[in-house]
Design a protein around this motif. Structure first.
Motif, PDB file in Angstrom:
ATOM      1  N   VAL A   1       0.845  -1.203   0.000  1.00 37.72           N
ATOM      2  CA  VAL A   1       0.000   0.000   0.000  1.00 37.72           C
ATOM      3  C   VAL A   1       0.876   1.248   0.000  1.00 37.72           C
ATOM      4  O   VAL A   1       0.661   2.194  -0.774  1.00 37.72           O
ATOM      5  N   SER A   2       1.867   1.274   0.867  1.00 39.09           N
ATOM      6  CA  SER A   2       2.720   2.447   0.992  1.00 39.09           C
ATOM      7  C   SER A   2       3.456   2.751  -0.303  1.00 39.09           C
ATOM      8  O   SER A   2       3.541   3.915  -0.732  1.00 39.09           O
ATOM      9  N   ALA A   3       4.004   1.719  -0.929  1.00 43.33           N
ATOM     10  CA  ALA A   3       4.702   1.924  -2.193  1.00 43.33           C
ATOM     11  C   ALA A   3       3.753   2.443  -3.264  1.00 43.33           C
ATOM     12  O   ALA A   3       4.108   3.331  -4.055  1.00 43.33           O
ATOM     13  N   GLY A   4       2.528   1.914  -3.294  1.00 39.17           N
ATOM     14  CA  GLY A   4       1.550   2.392  -4.255  1.00 39.17           C
ATOM     15  C   GLY A   4       1.250   3.864  -4.083  1.00 39.17           C
ATOM     16  O   GLY A   4       1.125   4.610  -5.065  1.00 39.17           O
ATOM     17  N   ILE A   5       1.154   4.321  -2.863  1.00 40.96           N
ATOM     18  CA  ILE A   5       0.858   5.730  -2.619  1.00 40.96           C
ATOM     19  C   ILE A   5       1.986   6.628  -3.113  1.00 40.96           C
ATOM     20  O   ILE A   5       1.753   7.757  -3.555  1.00 40.96           O
ATOM     21  N   ASP A   6       3.198   6.122  -3.097  1.00 41.05           N
ATOM     22  CA  ASP A   6       4.325   6.891  -3.618  1.00 41.05           C
ATOM     23  C   ASP A   6       4.473   6.791  -5.128  1.00 41.05           C
ATOM     24  O   ASP A   6       5.421   7.322  -5.702  1.00 41.05           O
ATOM     25  N   GLY A   7       3.543   6.095  -5.791  1.00 41.32           N
ATOM     26  CA  GLY A   7       3.556   6.044  -7.242  1.00 41.32           C
ATOM     27  C   GLY A   7       4.071   4.762  -7.842  1.00 41.32           C
ATOM     28  O   GLY A   7       4.234   4.672  -9.071  1.00 41.32           O
ATOM     29  N   ALA A   8       4.338   3.754  -7.016  1.00 44.32           N
ATOM     30  CA  ALA A   8       4.844   2.488  -7.541  1.00 44.32           C
ATOM     31  C   ALA A   8       3.781   1.805  -8.392  1.00 44.32           C
ATOM     32  O   ALA A   8       2.582   1.908  -8.135  1.00 44.32           O
TER      33      ALA A   8
END
Length: 336
Positions: free
Chosen positions: A183-190
């Motif tokens: 989830v965290s990586a997705g929020i940073d644009g991953a």
């Protein structure tokens, strides 16, 4: 709407969508679901033969969403930390409200056992000693919204801190860390593929936190389940039969990542696929929705599905919470 806010809102809304889609099919077998519904295409009322959710109207969420939102609000109140006693009290209050409403969809086995131990006088640090089921992973998405993916040790420590009261074990921490990091990586644009890589790395680190309990390695099972499902002509059947969709962390979390591998492009379709699995499929679908929603963003979710979700659950107030959690993330990053 900023891109990061769109992704944070997508993560929490995706979690709730997956949960609501899986509400009527949870604990049913996949053969029964296929015979009765085929593959799911929309929200359903809970059938009368579902011992957990019968009587629940289409679109309603379960404890997966409610516990995630409780955790998110406590993160906001604590400036990124959760007071374990307050979490225990909030979970007990939630179950009391659900019981009063006649719901059978209550706390999971690890959480209930831990809270019973606390009520009997056990210290906070001992109550979650045997909590190894998927309750930690199902509610952890708000931690992923608050904490950046790097450094991974800080993120995993935050997950383990939240898990301590009910799921203070290596297996539960590994599973929850995998979901939070993705989830965290997705929020940073991953991309979804990049987010999964972050999740696997965090699962390896998470397995070093908490009390040891026997169980298969979560990171290794995520990789195996992802590759197995991606190579199968009947991936959902393979996930159901071989990966497993029970409450064990080492089944449910790899199952969620396996669904993401076969439904990478559309978060709503991924949630529908997960909800069609059977077993603890509301929890699997909630994790799928949180990760896919973070990677694709709120704008990728069907507006009519979101409208149905909000109409069935008018008190969720996800947009405000997503903004508050993202403000905490910004503060953490400014101090790094």
């Amino acid at each position: 709407m900023t891109d990061r806010y769109d992704r944070a809102l997508g993560a929490l809304t995706g979690l709730a969508l997956g949960d609501a889609l899986g509400m009527p099919t949870q604990l049913l077998s996949r053969p029964l679901i296929r015979a009765r519904y085929g593959e799911l295409t929309w929200f359903l009322d809970a059938p009368d033969d579902n011992e957990i959710s019968r009587g629940t109207p289409a679109g309603r969420v379960t404890d997966d969403t409610d516990q995630a939102l409780i955790l998110g609000r406590l993160l906001v109140a604590g400036g990124g930390r959760v007071d374990p006693r307050r979490l225990a009290d909030e979970l007990l209050s939630w179950e009391a409200r659900m019981t009063a409403l006649g719901s059978a969809d209550l706390l999971g086995p690890s959480t209930r056992r831990a809270l019973q131990l606390l009520a009997q006088g056990a210290p906070i640090g001992e109550a979650g000693r045997w909590g190894d089921t998927n309750g930690a992973a199902m509610r952890v998405a708000p931690v992923g919204v608050v904490y950046p993916p790097d450094p991974v040790d800080r993120l995993v420590d935050a997950v383990a801190d939240v898990d301590r009261v009910t799921h203070d074990t290596t297996v539960a921490n590994a599973g929850a860390a995998a979901v939070a990091a993705a989830v965290s990586a997705g929020i940073d644009g991953a991309s979804l593929s990049e987010a999964v890589t972050h999740g696997i790395e965090a699962a390896r680190v998470g397995a070093t936190r908490g009390q040891y309990v026997p169980g298969a390695d979560v990171a290794a099972r995520i990789e195996w389940a992802r590759d197995l499902a991606a190579a199968s002509p009947e991936p959902l059947d393979v996930i159901y039969r071989l990966v497993g969709t029970g409450v064990a962390t080492q089944e449910a979390v790899p199952a969620a990542f396996a669904v993401l591998a076969v439904c990478p492009a559309d978060p709503f379709q991924a949630c529908l696929a997960a909800a069609s699995l059977g077993g603890d499929c509301d929890t699997v679908a909630a994790m799928v929705g949180a990760i896919s929603g973070a990677c694709h963003g709120y704008a990728a979710l069907p507006p009519d599905a979101v409208a149905t979700l909000n109409a069935a659950n008018p008190t969720l107030n996800i947009p405000e919470l997503a903004g508050q959690l993202l403000e905490l993330r910004d503060r953490l990053e400014s101090r790094s």
